[in-house]
Design an enzyme around this catalytic site. Sequence first.
Site: not given
Length: 342
Positions: A33, A83, A124-126, A148, A150, A152, A177, A205, A247, A270
């Site tokens: 898109a 997204e 994703t692993d998230e 995000y 949720a 996925k 990641n 963060y 991080n 954060d």
Amino acid sequence: MRVLVTGGAGFIGSHLVRRLLSRPDWVVVNLDALRYSGNLNNLTDLQTNPRHVFVHGDIGDQPLVAELLRAHRIAGVINCAAETHVDRSILDPGAFARTDVVGTGVLLEESRKARVQRFLQVSTDEVYGSVETGMSTEQDRLEPRSPYSASKAGGELLVLSYWTTYQFPVVVTRGSNTYGPNQYPEKFIPLFVTNAIDDQPLPLYGDGRQRRDWLAVQDHCAGIEHAFLHGASGEIYNIGGGNERENIVVAEQMVALLGKSKSLIRLVQDRPGHDRRYAVDCRKLNRLGWKPVVPFEQGLKDTVAWYRANEAWWRPIKSGEFRQYYEAQYRRRLEAGTACGS
């Protein structure tokens, strides 16, 4: 093999398209898109490739998707369209539901009608949520904690339902990641590298001690391809790099590679619901013959070098829409932030 790759002008998608086209008998139809993170400059080397067909369009456009599947006699679909950024999902959750759930549903249903032989959903692993200890396996409960993750989770659950309900041959991958060249500079590594090149502050963060498993984009695409070719229908496969890092440690590595001061790193407020740790168990895909091969230190070094050598790619991106997003997300945080070590 004639494959439809959606989101193929984005970061992971463009690398995947290139990898699939390295197979001399494959044709790739690339549907994107071209929203903010889709970029035709990611595909410049493929413009004259007769086995690459680019189509500008949305996976939620049912007539377009149906026509593409029919006209190109698509045998396999790999859905990278999404997204993808947690921060943006907090600002505009509705956009994530529209693409990651509703759009996926349109693509899935039209693929079923077209009798596609294999449908792979890139997730994703998230979706596992914050994993304080141990490693997430494919059988673990999903506990997404952002709009995000949720969205996925919703998309992949819809995909998996098509195996149970229709015996439609689907596979889901959950990647950790991912980093590498051509990644849109809102993400952690390219944001910090490009900001540091310009001696701009690096907004980290919280206390920076969140842990992520870093996966080179080459390894992620190899894992997707392997699951597409060898995965069992109705199954889920984790794809991780085995490179768990805090991080703040990664941020310090980036500034060191650029010869910059750690004082550029700013600890800022954060984000809401920030997951503390992700870690995935990849033995299921390992047993099929895949494993990551890029050491993190080398992969990070190569990625930093790419952004240094390709300012013409990222500088135009970091203006306009990106600048508006960046100001909304970080300006107040940076004003109240503290330099690392102070």
